[in-house]
Every structure is written in C-alpha cells, then in structure tokens.
Design a protein around this motif. Structure first.
Motif, PDB file in Angstrom:
ATOM      1  N   CYS A  33       0.837  -1.191   0.000  1.00  0.00           N
ATOM      2  CA  CYS A  33       0.000   0.000   0.000  1.00  0.00           C
ATOM      3  C   CYS A  33       0.867   1.235   0.000  1.00  0.00           C
ATOM      4  CB  CYS A  33      -0.898   0.010   1.226  1.00  0.00           C
ATOM      5  SG  CYS A  33       0.041   0.054   2.767  1.00  0.00           S
ATOM      6  N   MET A  34       0.227   2.364  -0.239  1.00  0.00           N
ATOM      7  CA  MET A  34       0.860   3.675  -0.103  1.00  0.00           C
ATOM      8  C   MET A  34      -0.245   4.697   0.031  1.00  0.00           C
ATOM      9  SD  MET A  34       2.103   4.629  -3.901  1.00  0.00           S
ATOM     10  CE  MET A  34       0.991   4.469  -5.279  1.00  0.00           C
ATOM     11  N   ALA A  35       0.064   5.776   0.722  1.00  0.00           N
ATOM     12  CA  ALA A  35      -0.888   6.867   0.864  1.00  0.00           C
ATOM     13  C   ALA A  35      -0.202   8.153   0.433  1.00  0.00           C
ATOM     14  CB  ALA A  35      -1.359   6.968   2.313  1.00  0.00           C
ATOM     15  N   LEU A  36      -0.955   9.013  -0.220  1.00  0.00           N
ATOM     16  CA  LEU A  36      -0.477  10.341  -0.585  1.00  0.00           C
ATOM     17  C   LEU A  36      -1.510  11.327  -0.043  1.00  0.00           C
ATOM     18  CD1 LEU A  36       1.848  11.770  -2.065  1.00  0.00           C
ATOM     19  CD2 LEU A  36       0.320  11.914  -4.051  1.00  0.00           C
ATOM     20  N   ARG A  37      -1.137  11.967   1.067  1.00  0.00           N
ATOM     21  CA  ARG A  37      -2.058  12.834   1.789  1.00  0.00           C
ATOM     22  C   ARG A  37      -1.742  14.303   1.516  1.00  0.00           C
ATOM     23  NH1 ARG A  37      -1.318  15.414   6.389  1.00  0.00           N
ATOM     24  NH2 ARG A  37       0.511  14.166   6.931  1.00  0.00           N
ATOM     25  N   PRO A  38      -2.672  15.030   0.889  1.00  0.00           N
ATOM     26  CA  PRO A  38      -2.464  16.462   0.653  1.00  0.00           C
ATOM     27  C   PRO A  38      -2.370  17.219   1.973  1.00  0.00           C
ATOM     28  CG  PRO A  38      -4.437  15.662  -0.502  1.00  0.00           C
ATOM     29  CD  PRO A  38      -3.980  14.575   0.414  1.00  0.00           C
ATOM     30  N   ASP A  39      -1.467  18.216   2.010  1.00  0.00           N
ATOM     31  CA  ASP A  39      -1.291  19.027   3.210  1.00  0.00           C
ATOM     32  C   ASP A  39      -0.755  20.391   2.799  1.00  0.00           C
ATOM     33  OD1 ASP A  39      -1.065  19.869   5.859  1.00  0.00           O
ATOM     34  OD2 ASP A  39       0.919  18.978   6.088  1.00  0.00           O
ATOM     35  N   GLY A  40      -1.653  21.318   2.538  1.00  0.00           N
ATOM     36  CA  GLY A  40      -1.230  22.661   2.150  1.00  0.00           C
ATOM     37  C   GLY A  40      -0.525  22.670   0.814  1.00  0.00           C
ATOM     38  N   ASP A  41       0.740  23.113   0.821  1.00  0.00           N
ATOM     39  CA  ASP A  41       1.483  23.260  -0.429  1.00  0.00           C
ATOM     40  C   ASP A  41       2.264  22.015  -0.830  1.00  0.00           C
ATOM     41  OD1 ASP A  41       3.391  23.348   1.559  1.00  0.00           O
ATOM     42  OD2 ASP A  41       4.454  25.077   0.748  1.00  0.00           O
ATOM     43  N   CYS A  42       2.021  20.880  -0.168  1.00  0.00           N
ATOM     44  CA  CYS A  42       2.718  19.648  -0.506  1.00  0.00           C
ATOM     45  C   CYS A  42       1.791  18.461  -0.252  1.00  0.00           C
ATOM     46  CB  CYS A  42       4.007  19.487   0.299  1.00  0.00           C
ATOM     47  SG  CYS A  42       3.758  19.066   2.042  1.00  0.00           S
ATOM     48  N   SER A  43       2.288  17.291  -0.551  1.00  0.00           N
ATOM     49  CA  SER A  43       1.600  16.052  -0.179  1.00  0.00           C
ATOM     50  C   SER A  43       2.592  15.179   0.569  1.00  0.00           C
ATOM     51  CB  SER A  43       1.082  15.309  -1.412  1.00  0.00           C
ATOM     52  OG  SER A  43      -0.018  15.989  -1.973  1.00  0.00           O
ATOM     53  N   TRP A  44       2.086  14.400   1.526  1.00  0.00           N
ATOM     54  CA  TRP A  44       2.916  13.501   2.320  1.00  0.00           C
ATOM     55  C   TRP A  44       2.746  12.077   1.813  1.00  0.00           C
ATOM     56  CZ3 TRP A  44       6.409  14.710   6.059  1.00  0.00           C
ATOM     57  CH2 TRP A  44       6.431  16.045   6.488  1.00  0.00           C
ATOM     58  N   LEU A  45       3.864  11.451   1.462  1.00  0.00           N
ATOM     59  CA  LEU A  45       3.867  10.033   1.130  1.00  0.00           C
ATOM     60  C   LEU A  45       3.950   9.278   2.446  1.00  0.00           C
ATOM     61  CD1 LEU A  45       4.006   7.701  -0.916  1.00  0.00           C
ATOM     62  CD2 LEU A  45       6.494   8.003  -0.931  1.00  0.00           C
ATOM     63  N   GLU A  46       2.914   8.494   2.725  1.00  0.00           N
ATOM     64  CA  GLU A  46       2.833   7.777   3.997  1.00  0.00           C
ATOM     65  C   GLU A  46       2.478   6.318   3.738  1.00  0.00           C
ATOM     66  OE1 GLU A  46       1.165  11.382   6.788  1.00  0.00           O
ATOM     67  OE2 GLU A  46      -0.312  10.246   5.643  1.00  0.00           O
ATOM     68  N   HIS A  47       2.790   5.490   4.685  1.00  0.00           N
ATOM     69  CA  HIS A  47       2.369   4.085   4.657  1.00  0.00           C
ATOM     70  C   HIS A  47       2.698   3.404   3.333  1.00  0.00           C
ATOM     71  CE1 HIS A  47       0.500   5.200   8.344  1.00  0.00           C
ATOM     72  NE2 HIS A  47      -0.354   5.996   7.750  1.00  0.00           N
ATOM     73  N   PHE A  48       3.930   3.592   2.880  1.00  0.00           N
ATOM     74  CA  PHE A  48       4.369   2.922   1.654  1.00  0.00           C
ATOM     75  C   PHE A  48       5.069   1.636   2.091  1.00  0.00           C
ATOM     76  CE2 PHE A  48       7.180   3.329  -2.386  1.00  0.00           C
ATOM     77  CZ  PHE A  48       6.431   2.353  -3.008  1.00  0.00           C
ATOM     78  N   TYR A  49       4.318   0.544   2.014  1.00  0.00           N
ATOM     79  CA  TYR A  49       4.814  -0.756   2.454  1.00  0.00           C
ATOM     80  C   TYR A  49       4.610  -1.774   1.343  1.00  0.00           C
ATOM     81  CZ  TYR A  49       3.768   1.691   6.812  1.00  0.00           C
ATOM     82  OH  TYR A  49       3.670   2.640   7.802  1.00  0.00           O
ATOM     83  N   LEU A  50       5.589  -2.646   1.184  1.00  0.00           N
ATOM     84  CA  LEU A  50       5.510  -3.738   0.223  1.00  0.00           C
ATOM     85  C   LEU A  50       5.918  -5.007   0.948  1.00  0.00           C
ATOM     86  CD1 LEU A  50       4.996  -4.350  -2.818  1.00  0.00           C
ATOM     87  CD2 LEU A  50       7.457  -4.115  -3.149  1.00  0.00           C
ATOM     88  N   ASP A  51       5.154  -6.068   0.723  1.00  0.00           N
ATOM     89  CA  ASP A  51       5.454  -7.354   1.353  1.00  0.00           C
ATOM     90  C   ASP A  51       6.947  -7.655   1.195  1.00  0.00           C
ATOM     91  OD1 ASP A  51       5.783 -10.450   1.180  1.00  0.00           O
ATOM     92  OD2 ASP A  51       3.838 -10.127   2.169  1.00  0.00           O
ATOM     93  N   SER A  52       7.588  -8.070   2.266  1.00  0.00           N
ATOM     94  CA  SER A  52       9.041  -8.292   2.241  1.00  0.00           C
ATOM     95  C   SER A  52       9.461  -9.331   1.211  1.00  0.00           C
ATOM     96  CB  SER A  52       9.551  -8.668   3.634  1.00  0.00           C
ATOM     97  OG  SER A  52       8.885  -9.819   4.103  1.00  0.00           O
ATOM     98  N   SER A  53       8.592 -10.288   0.894  1.00  0.00           N
ATOM     99  CA  SER A  53       8.947 -11.302  -0.115  1.00  0.00           C
ATOM    100  C   SER A  53       9.003 -10.718  -1.521  1.00  0.00           C
ATOM    101  CB  SER A  53       7.945 -12.464  -0.078  1.00  0.00           C
ATOM    102  OG  SER A  53       6.677 -12.043  -0.556  1.00  0.00           O
ATOM    103  N   LEU A  54       8.465  -9.521  -1.700  1.00  0.00           N
ATOM    104  CA  LEU A  54       8.446  -8.882  -3.022  1.00  0.00           C
ATOM    105  C   LEU A  54       9.455  -7.742  -3.133  1.00  0.00           C
ATOM    106  CD1 LEU A  54       4.573  -8.755  -3.439  1.00  0.00           C
ATOM    107  CD2 LEU A  54       6.161 -10.317  -4.595  1.00  0.00           C
ATOM    108  N   GLN A  55      10.101  -7.393  -2.039  1.00  0.00           N
ATOM    109  CA  GLN A  55      11.070  -6.304  -2.070  1.00  0.00           C
ATOM    110  C   GLN A  55      12.306  -6.708  -2.861  1.00  0.00           C
ATOM    111  OE1 GLN A  55      11.720  -4.914   1.954  1.00  0.00           O
ATOM    112  NE2 GLN A  55       9.541  -4.584   2.275  1.00  0.00           N
ATOM    113  N   GLY A  56      12.924  -5.718  -3.503  1.00  0.00           N
ATOM    114  CA  GLY A  56      14.134  -5.966  -4.279  1.00  0.00           C
ATOM    115  C   GLY A  56      13.876  -6.437  -5.695  1.00  0.00           C
TER     116      GLY A  56
END
Length: 157
Positions: free
Chosen positions: A65-88
């Motif tokens: 998953c990943m979240a992109l939360r608007p906040d004023g003049d920017c957005s915050w990338l949050e909760h960017f997680y990928l199952d460890s078996s798929l990393q790399g």
C-alpha cells in the motif's frame, strides 16, 4: 517483477495494511528500541484514510500500500509498504515512479518521514528525495517536482 497494479483502498483493507506495517517496520523499530506489537498496528488503524490510500496488488493478490495525503502546499507520502517477499524486485520503485510522475505533472512537492538508519532512506534517495530534517527517530525527506526550481510554485514551461 510480476504483474502489479494499484487500486483505491477501501475501509475493509485496514487490517491487512496494519499487519503489513507491523511486519515491514518491525526490524527498524526493534533496532531503535521502539517496537510495540499493538501500537504499530493501532497507529495505522487510528489514522487510516482510505480516500488517500492505494493498495498495491501483484498477480491479483494484496502486496502492499501507499498513501499520498495532501497538506497545504505539498503532499505527504505515507504508509508505503511492500510485502518483504516482493522487495528488491523493482515493484516498489515502479509504483513510486508512477506516483512521482503524476506529482511532477501536477507540480506537487512530496515529503515523507523515514525511520533513522532505515535502508528505505537509500531507496527514497534513488527516487530523488533529499534530506530536510531529522529528530532522534525520524528523518524527513522532500522531493520537488521535476522542472521546478526553488521559489517557483509550479512546473516550468
């Protein structure tokens, strides 16, 4: 790499995302002496905003998953997680590049917080994020949209 896609998150995705968060963050939180089995899950559950969250599926199955939360003049990338078996395997980079290309088109600055000492920091640096600030636990990083120089608020024509 696998066949991946993203879809909008639904409220029913919260438990799968909370479990993935606990798994992915555990090594870094333990290294920092901050791992609490319930707190790591509850922090996500208590702040879950499905309207800003995307689920990553690989070969049709929940993978992250990943979240992109608007906040004023920017957005915050949050909760960017990928199952460890798929990393790399290039999936996380491909997902993030697609998101950042959209942010570039929209002229959006993206910020994120990564745990100090986490290998994820190098991943984000490869995607153009730079150090902004830090505290004893976290490092804040920022990425200006491509084509935007300091002091400008949108893409350069």
């Amino acid at each position: 790499m696998g066949d991946w896609k993203t879809r909008p998150a639904a409220p029913a995705d919260v438990d799968a995302i909370a479990e993935l968060r606990a798994e992915v963050l555990r090594p870094d939180l333990e290294r920092l002496g901050r791992y609490d089995e319930q707190r790591v899950r509850n922090r996500l559950r208590n702040g879950f905003q499905p309207e800003h969250t995307s689920v990553i599926e690989v070969d049709g199955a929940f993978a992250g998953c990943m979240a992109l939360r608007p906040d004023g003049d920017c957005s915050w990338l949050e909760h960017f997680y990928l199952d460890s078996s798929l990393q790399g395997r290039g999936i996380g980079g491909a997902v993030l590049r697609e998101l950042l290309e959209r942010c570039d088109r929209e002229g959006t600055t993206v910020r994120l917080i990564v745990l100090r000492g986490s290998a994820a920091r190098r991943f984000y640096e490869r995607q153009g994020f730079v150090f902004e600030s830090e505290d004893p636990l976290d490092v804040t990083m920022v990425r200006e949209p491509a084509g935007v120089s300091e002091g400008q608020s949108g893409p350069v024509s």
